[in-house]
Design an enzyme around this catalytic site. Sequence first.
Site, PDB file in Angstrom:
ATOM      1  N   SER A  19       0.838  -1.206   0.000  1.00  0.00           N
ATOM      2  CA  SER A  19       0.000   0.000   0.000  1.00  0.00           C
ATOM      3  C   SER A  19       0.867   1.247   0.000  1.00  0.00           C
ATOM      4  O   SER A  19       2.005   1.230   0.480  1.00  0.00           O
ATOM      5  CB  SER A  19      -0.948  -0.005   1.202  1.00  0.00           C
ATOM      6  OG  SER A  19      -0.248  -0.207   2.422  1.00  0.00           O
ATOM      7  N   GLU A  21       0.930   5.610   0.623  1.00  0.00           N
ATOM      8  CA  GLU A  21       0.289   6.778   1.227  1.00  0.00           C
ATOM      9  C   GLU A  21       0.637   8.044   0.452  1.00  0.00           C
ATOM     10  O   GLU A  21       1.787   8.270   0.090  1.00  0.00           O
ATOM     11  CB  GLU A  21       0.725   6.927   2.681  1.00  0.00           C
ATOM     12  CG  GLU A  21       0.050   8.114   3.380  1.00  0.00           C
ATOM     13  CD  GLU A  21       0.361   8.151   4.853  1.00  0.00           C
ATOM     14  OE1 GLU A  21      -0.078   7.205   5.557  1.00  0.00           O
ATOM     15  OE2 GLU A  21       1.058   9.078   5.300  1.00  0.00           O
ATOM     16  N   ARG A 112      -6.281  10.189  16.298  1.00  0.00           N
ATOM     17  CA  ARG A 112      -6.548  11.355  17.155  1.00  0.00           C
ATOM     18  C   ARG A 112      -6.170  12.618  16.419  1.00  0.00           C
ATOM     19  O   ARG A 112      -6.896  13.596  16.415  1.00  0.00           O
ATOM     20  CB  ARG A 112      -5.768  11.265  18.463  1.00  0.00           C
ATOM     21  CG  ARG A 112      -6.152  12.357  19.469  1.00  0.00           C
ATOM     22  CD  ARG A 112      -5.100  12.574  20.525  1.00  0.00           C
ATOM     23  NE  ARG A 112      -3.891  13.189  19.977  1.00  0.00           N
ATOM     24  CZ  ARG A 112      -2.868  13.609  20.713  1.00  0.00           C
ATOM     25  NH1 ARG A 112      -2.908  13.461  22.022  1.00  0.00           N
ATOM     26  NH2 ARG A 112      -1.812  14.149  20.148  1.00  0.00           N
ATOM     27  N   ASP A 114      -2.845  15.464  15.147  1.00  0.00           N
ATOM     28  CA  ASP A 114      -1.920  16.403  15.773  1.00  0.00           C
ATOM     29  C   ASP A 114      -2.613  17.726  16.046  1.00  0.00           C
ATOM     30  O   ASP A 114      -3.592  18.079  15.389  1.00  0.00           O
ATOM     31  CB  ASP A 114      -0.720  16.646  14.859  1.00  0.00           C
ATOM     32  CG  ASP A 114       0.073  15.367  14.616  1.00  0.00           C
ATOM     33  OD1 ASP A 114       0.230  14.588  15.572  1.00  0.00           O
ATOM     34  OD2 ASP A 114       0.509  15.153  13.475  1.00  0.00           O
ATOM     35  N   HIS A 156       4.101   6.273  21.283  1.00  0.00           N
ATOM     36  CA  HIS A 156       3.705   7.590  20.782  1.00  0.00           C
ATOM     37  C   HIS A 156       4.545   8.669  21.447  1.00  0.00           C
ATOM     38  O   HIS A 156       4.822   8.611  22.650  1.00  0.00           O
ATOM     39  CB  HIS A 156       2.220   7.837  21.050  1.00  0.00           C
ATOM     40  CG  HIS A 156       1.656   9.010  20.308  1.00  0.00           C
ATOM     41  ND1 HIS A 156       1.904  10.309  20.683  1.00  0.00           N
ATOM     42  CD2 HIS A 156       0.865   9.074  19.206  1.00  0.00           C
ATOM     43  CE1 HIS A 156       1.281  11.130  19.845  1.00  0.00           C
ATOM     44  NE2 HIS A 156       0.654  10.407  18.936  1.00  0.00           N
ATOM     45  N   PHE A 224      11.623  14.809  10.048  1.00  0.00           N
ATOM     46  CA  PHE A 224      10.491  13.910  10.259  1.00  0.00           C
ATOM     47  C   PHE A 224      10.610  13.171  11.591  1.00  0.00           C
ATOM     48  O   PHE A 224       9.636  13.052  12.334  1.00  0.00           O
ATOM     49  CB  PHE A 224      10.399  12.892   9.122  1.00  0.00           C
ATOM     50  CG  PHE A 224       9.939  13.455   7.813  1.00  0.00           C
ATOM     51  CD1 PHE A 224       9.363  14.701   7.720  1.00  0.00           C
ATOM     52  CD2 PHE A 224      10.094  12.714   6.651  1.00  0.00           C
ATOM     53  CE1 PHE A 224       8.946  15.223   6.509  1.00  0.00           C
ATOM     54  CE2 PHE A 224       9.681  13.212   5.424  1.00  0.00           C
ATOM     55  CZ  PHE A 224       9.107  14.476   5.354  1.00  0.00           C
ATOM     56  N   HIS A 274       3.560  -0.751   4.036  1.00  0.00           N
ATOM     57  CA  HIS A 274       2.847   0.497   3.747  1.00  0.00           C
ATOM     58  C   HIS A 274       3.892   1.585   3.552  1.00  0.00           C
ATOM     59  O   HIS A 274       4.650   1.907   4.483  1.00  0.00           O
ATOM     60  CB  HIS A 274       1.912   0.853   4.906  1.00  0.00           C
ATOM     61  CG  HIS A 274       1.069   2.066   4.654  1.00  0.00           C
ATOM     62  ND1 HIS A 274      -0.015   2.047   3.808  1.00  0.00           N
ATOM     63  CD2 HIS A 274       1.152   3.337   5.142  1.00  0.00           C
ATOM     64  CE1 HIS A 274      -0.571   3.256   3.785  1.00  0.00           C
ATOM     65  NE2 HIS A 274       0.123   4.049   4.571  1.00  0.00           N
ATOM     66  N   LYS A 280       5.855  10.810  -4.277  1.00  0.00           N
ATOM     67  CA  LYS A 280       6.892  10.540  -5.271  1.00  0.00           C
ATOM     68  C   LYS A 280       6.915   9.040  -5.568  1.00  0.00           C
ATOM     69  O   LYS A 280       6.605   8.222  -4.706  1.00  0.00           O
ATOM     70  CB  LYS A 280       8.248  11.010  -4.756  1.00  0.00           C
ATOM     71  CG  LYS A 280       8.303  12.518  -4.522  1.00  0.00           C
ATOM     72  CD  LYS A 280       9.652  12.944  -3.951  1.00  0.00           C
ATOM     73  CE  LYS A 280       9.673  14.446  -3.694  1.00  0.00           C
ATOM     74  NZ  LYS A 280      10.951  14.890  -3.095  1.00  0.00           N
TER      75      LYS A 280
END
Length: 294
Positions: A19, A21, A112, A114, A156, A224, A274, A280
């Site tokens: 998959s 994104e 949830r 950001d 998290h 990131f 994923h 790109k």
Amino acid sequence: MHLIRDIYAAQADKRPVISFEFFPTKTDDGERNLMEKTIPALGRLRPDYCSVTYGAGGSTREKTLHTVARIQNEHRLPTMAHLTCVNATVAQTRAILEQARALGVRNILALRGDPPGGSGEFQATPGGFTYSYELVQLLRELGGFSVGVAGFPEGHVACREGKEVDWQRLIHKIQCGADFVITQLFFDNADYYAFRDYLTRRGVRVPLVPGIIPIGSAAQIQKFTALCGARLPAPLRAELEKLADDDAACAEFGIRYATRQCADLLAHGAPGLHFYTLNKAAATSAILRNLGLA
């Protein structure tokens, strides 16, 4: 369009589910490039589904649904819309989901989200949801959707109690009705294996899908990882420091690194991959060719 839970069920013990994104573009030129170049190029790799993100603070709400509908209608690819709890009341969230249903969008990644602007403490909208499990519960109440949630192999970034507390919260989300989990990006497979083993020992049986980002440049990936709290292992960090002034060499290294990472994950039973493509095609295409999955 196909429900993603059925895609994973149908391909168990077969070809891994692949998959991609994407994010909604800000300009007409960006949208044309995504729709006319990037997605056709990646579509030739025969992905099983795609997903489209939801801007910080819900800033791309309409554009997300529009992009998902276009990919499904024009490229005939099952596509999942991200949906967050940010800047929406429960009534507004219900309305968004009914709009999604009307557009033929049946796959939702429940998050949830950001805070607006991407930093600071999360603040629930008055009359809205505070936690993603509440969004999962609403989706199950409405019916007709396949529901994914996010998982964090390193915990998290906002969970100060530790990663196992975060993983227990993920178990609760799954118990509320999530069909599959897509992980945050990570660079040490040991983190994914610890995450997976913790969950499976506690009865989790839904697919736990590793999220992979091809490194494009040292500066980009450092940004990131700082935002999401992912760790750069020391050997990887050292290599990136050597390549900091050569983006082309760094991108080639990123393809090699992700290829090795993905091969190891698949060899150890990951249900699929994923890819965070950043709109790109080149790096993801190269990785899948290297893996013999193109």
